[in-house]
Structures are given as structure tokens and as C-alpha cells.
Scaffold this motif. Structure first.
Motif, PDB file in Angstrom:
ATOM      1  N   HIS A  88       5.791  31.777  72.315  1.00 57.79           N
ATOM      2  CA  HIS A  88       4.731  31.321  71.417  1.00 57.79           C
ATOM      3  C   HIS A  88       5.096  30.043  70.684  1.00 57.79           C
ATOM      4  CE1 HIS A  88       7.570  33.795  69.116  1.00 57.79           C
ATOM      5  NE2 HIS A  88       7.277  33.014  68.078  1.00 57.79           N
ATOM      6  N   SER A  89       6.324  29.594  70.756  1.00 53.37           N
ATOM      7  CA  SER A  89       6.768  28.404  70.030  1.00 53.37           C
ATOM      8  C   SER A  89       6.144  27.145  70.619  1.00 53.37           C
ATOM      9  CB  SER A  89       8.296  28.284  70.078  1.00 53.37           C
ATOM     10  OG  SER A  89       8.906  29.435  69.524  1.00 53.37           O
ATOM     11  N   THR A  90       5.850  26.198  69.754  1.00 49.46           N
ATOM     12  CA  THR A  90       5.281  24.934  70.198  1.00 49.46           C
ATOM     13  C   THR A  90       6.374  24.016  70.737  1.00 49.46           C
ATOM     14  OG1 THR A  90       5.500  23.925  68.003  1.00 49.46           O
ATOM     15  CG2 THR A  90       3.466  25.162  68.473  1.00 49.46           C
ATOM     16  N   HIS A  91       5.927  22.951  71.381  1.00 47.72           N
ATOM     17  CA  HIS A  91       6.887  21.994  71.932  1.00 47.72           C
ATOM     18  C   HIS A  91       7.669  21.304  70.816  1.00 47.72           C
ATOM     19  CE1 HIS A  91       8.492  19.041  74.751  1.00 47.72           C
ATOM     20  NE2 HIS A  91       8.154  18.082  73.882  1.00 47.72           N
ATOM     21  N   LEU A 133      12.210  23.449  79.582  1.00 49.93           N
ATOM     22  CA  LEU A 133      11.026  23.500  78.713  1.00 49.93           C
ATOM     23  C   LEU A 133      10.640  22.145  78.137  1.00 49.93           C
ATOM     24  CD1 LEU A 133      12.129  26.669  76.681  1.00 49.93           C
ATOM     25  CD2 LEU A 133      10.685  26.610  78.721  1.00 49.93           C
ATOM     26  N   LYS A 134      11.191  21.067  78.602  1.00 48.06           N
ATOM     27  CA  LYS A 134      10.974  19.769  77.972  1.00 48.06           C
ATOM     28  C   LYS A 134       9.587  19.186  78.241  1.00 48.06           C
ATOM     29  CE  LYS A 134      13.300  16.314  79.510  1.00 48.06           C
ATOM     30  NZ  LYS A 134      14.417  15.466  79.965  1.00 48.06           N
ATOM     31  N   THR A 135       8.941  19.565  79.321  1.00 48.98           N
ATOM     32  CA  THR A 135       7.598  19.076  79.634  1.00 48.98           C
ATOM     33  C   THR A 135       6.678  20.264  79.894  1.00 48.98           C
ATOM     34  OG1 THR A 135       8.067  18.929  82.002  1.00 48.98           O
ATOM     35  CG2 THR A 135       8.550  16.976  80.657  1.00 48.98           C
ATOM     36  N   PRO A 136       5.365  20.079  79.732  1.00 49.60           N
ATOM     37  CA  PRO A 136       4.443  21.193  80.011  1.00 49.60           C
ATOM     38  C   PRO A 136       4.531  21.696  81.442  1.00 49.60           C
ATOM     39  CG  PRO A 136       3.337  19.467  78.739  1.00 49.60           C
ATOM     40  CD  PRO A 136       4.660  18.915  79.143  1.00 49.60           C
ATOM     41  N   GLU A 137       4.757  20.786  82.398  1.00 52.45           N
ATOM     42  CA  GLU A 137       4.849  21.219  83.793  1.00 52.45           C
ATOM     43  C   GLU A 137       6.091  22.077  84.019  1.00 52.45           C
ATOM     44  OE1 GLU A 137       4.464  18.128  82.780  1.00 52.45           O
ATOM     45  OE2 GLU A 137       2.348  17.734  83.319  1.00 52.45           O
ATOM     46  N   ARG A 138       7.226  21.658  83.477  1.00 51.01           N
ATOM     47  CA  ARG A 138       8.442  22.445  83.645  1.00 51.01           C
ATOM     48  C   ARG A 138       8.352  23.778  82.896  1.00 51.01           C
ATOM     49  NH1 ARG A 138      13.727  18.446  83.492  1.00 51.01           N
ATOM     50  NH2 ARG A 138      13.029  17.009  85.129  1.00 51.01           N
ATOM     51  N   ARG A 139       7.704  23.750  81.765  1.00 50.79           N
ATOM     52  CA  ARG A 139       7.555  24.997  81.008  1.00 50.79           C
ATOM     53  C   ARG A 139       6.673  25.985  81.758  1.00 50.79           C
ATOM     54  NH1 ARG A 139       6.129  25.349  74.522  1.00 50.79           N
ATOM     55  NH2 ARG A 139       6.188  27.649  74.357  1.00 50.79           N
TER      56      ARG A 139
END
Length: 259
Positions: A88-91, A133-139
């Protein structure tokens, strides 16, 4: 009374280190960013924690560091937990926690600590977690990898996944060998008489018949089923009669007896 946060959990663990055994199975408490700020020596965070708990600066930093080691870097911790967050944590929260962790693990700060413990070994785990987790795609890709197998939809069964032969034999179909579904052989000429003719090499009277070329007399469909292999029986030993002595042998015995 407010719910216990990360500072309360760290102080409780520092007083009773045995509780560290149960930390891997528990979710992280709230305000992990504030605890990380205490661990790196943030003056504002240390002053607020000292006023709240009554502890001095050094015990607070030691308690925060010990909790981070036990809760974030346990053996089965995923990338979210290593960064002090969750799904649930934000970037921005994960990035802020990563920066505090790398500052806490910096060699310059390590040299100021007392004791032989070297926490630089945790830096590689923080780097790998941030790479996940550094980018939305990788996350998104990481979330797909960490999904438990039980929650994934089952793959459709193909037509080639036929049930085994043992399972098919119990559904009422005819078993191999010409028998019926209830396990009995068909009566008549094909199955043989009920007095033992259905067994290979056994006649109506029950006496054994000699085998010819390893086949029973009714192997062409008159005995056992075509798909049933015939049992191998050893050939009986032939008994030869001892022939009488020849003429020359008897003559030699007669002459030898006269001596």
C-alpha cells in the motif's frame, strides 16, 4: 491512547530481545520513516523521541537500529518489507525510506558506531529491493511474481489429460481381456466352461494339458482373452528308459565271469 508505532515497538524489542523471533510473521508498525530518521541521527526526530520516551540519544539510536535489523532484514522479507513499507506504500514513501536506509548503512556512519557489527552487508538487499520497485512497470512485474500460487487462476485442463486406466475401469466400462464390468468372464465358447476351461492349459476335467509353442489350445480366441498374456510354464523333464545291455556287453561279462 494512540496505537503503538514503530518507536514503541523498537523500545519494547530493545527491552526484551527474545521477541525478535516473532517479528518476521508480523506486519510492520506505522511510522517506519520516523524510526529510520532516528536511526540515522536526525536531530529533530531524536529530540521528539527523547521527549516522548525519556531515553537519551544513544539508546534511542541503538533501539531503532536493532529493530530495523530484525524486522526489515529477516530471511524471508520481500522488497516492500526491506524498504520499510508494504504494497500500500506510495512511490514517494518507498523512495524516502530507501534514501534513509542507504544513509544509515553508509560506511562513514558505520565508523561512528561501537561494536564489531558491520551492517554494510544489508546495502545490497536495499539496492535489489529498490530495483524491483523503482518504476511502476517494475513494481507491477514484481507484484505478479510475488503473488502466491494458490491465488492464481487454475490453468484449463487440456484434452490430453485423460484419466488413468485404473480410474476408467471403475466407471462401468468393459475392462481389457473380454470380461464384463462386474469382473466375470462371458459364458459360452469364447470364455470356456465354468469348471476351469477359462484358465490356460486346463481342460473340462481340470487336468493340465501340454503347452504347444507357449500357447494354450484355445489361444486364438477360444481360451483367455487376446490381450491377456499366457503364463510361462517350464517343460516337463522327459524320463528315458534304460535300455538293456547290448550283445557285446553281455558276452564280455560272460567271458570275464569264467575267469
Amino acid at each position: 491512547m494512540p496505537a503503538p508505532d514503530a518507536l514503541d515497538a523498537a523500545l519494547a524489542l530493545f527491552k526484551d530481545p527474545v521477541k525478535a523471533r516473532s517479528l518476521p510473521g508480523r506486519p510492520l508498525p506505522p511510522d517506519m520513516a520516523g524510526l529510520l530518521a532516528i536511526a540515522v541521527g536526525n536531530e529533530e526526530a531524536l529530540a521528539a523521541a527523547s521527549r516522548r520516551s525519556g531515553f537519551a540519544r544513544q539508546p534511542l539510536q541503538d533501539a531503532a537500529g536493532f529493530f530495523i535489523e530484525q524486522a526489515l532484514f529477516c530471511r524471508d522479507a520481500d522488497s516492500y518489507r526491506v524498504l520499510g513499507g508494504g504494497p500500500h506504500s506510495t512511490h514517494e514513501e518507498l523512495r524516502h525510506n530507501m534514501a534513509l536506509l542507504m544513509r544509515w548503512l553508509h560506511p562513514d556512519l558505520q565508523s561512528l558506531r561501537k561494536g564489531p557489527l558491520d551492517r554494510e552487508v544489508f546495502a545490497s538487499r536495499v539496492s535489489r529491493a529498490w530495483e524491483d520497485l523503482k518504476t511502476p512497470e517494475r513494481r507491477e512485474a514484481y507484484d505478479l511474481r510475488r503473488t502466491p500460487e494458490s491465488s492464481r487462476p487454475a490453468a484449463p485442463r487440456s484434452a490430453t489429460d485423460a484419466p488413468p486406466a485404473a480410474a476408467r475401469a471403475t466407471d462401468g466400462s468393459r475392462p481389457a481381456g473380454g470380461g464384463s464390468a462386474n469382473g466375470k468372464t462371458r459364458s459360452g465358447k469364447a470364455g470356456g466352461a465354468s469348471n476351469g476351461a477359462g484358465r490356460p492349459g486346463v481342460g473340462k476335467a481340470g487336468a493340465a494339458r501340454p503347452m504347444r509353442n507357449g500357447k494354450s489350445p484355445g489361444a486364438g480366441g477360444r481360451g483367455a482373452g487376446a490381450g491377456t498374456p499366457l503364463p510361462h510354464r517350464p517343460r516337463p523333464l522327459s524320463v528315458h528308459k534304460i535300455e538293456e545291455a547290448s550283445l557285446w556287453v553281455r558276452l564280455w561279462g560272460l567271458l570275464w565271469g569264467r575267469r
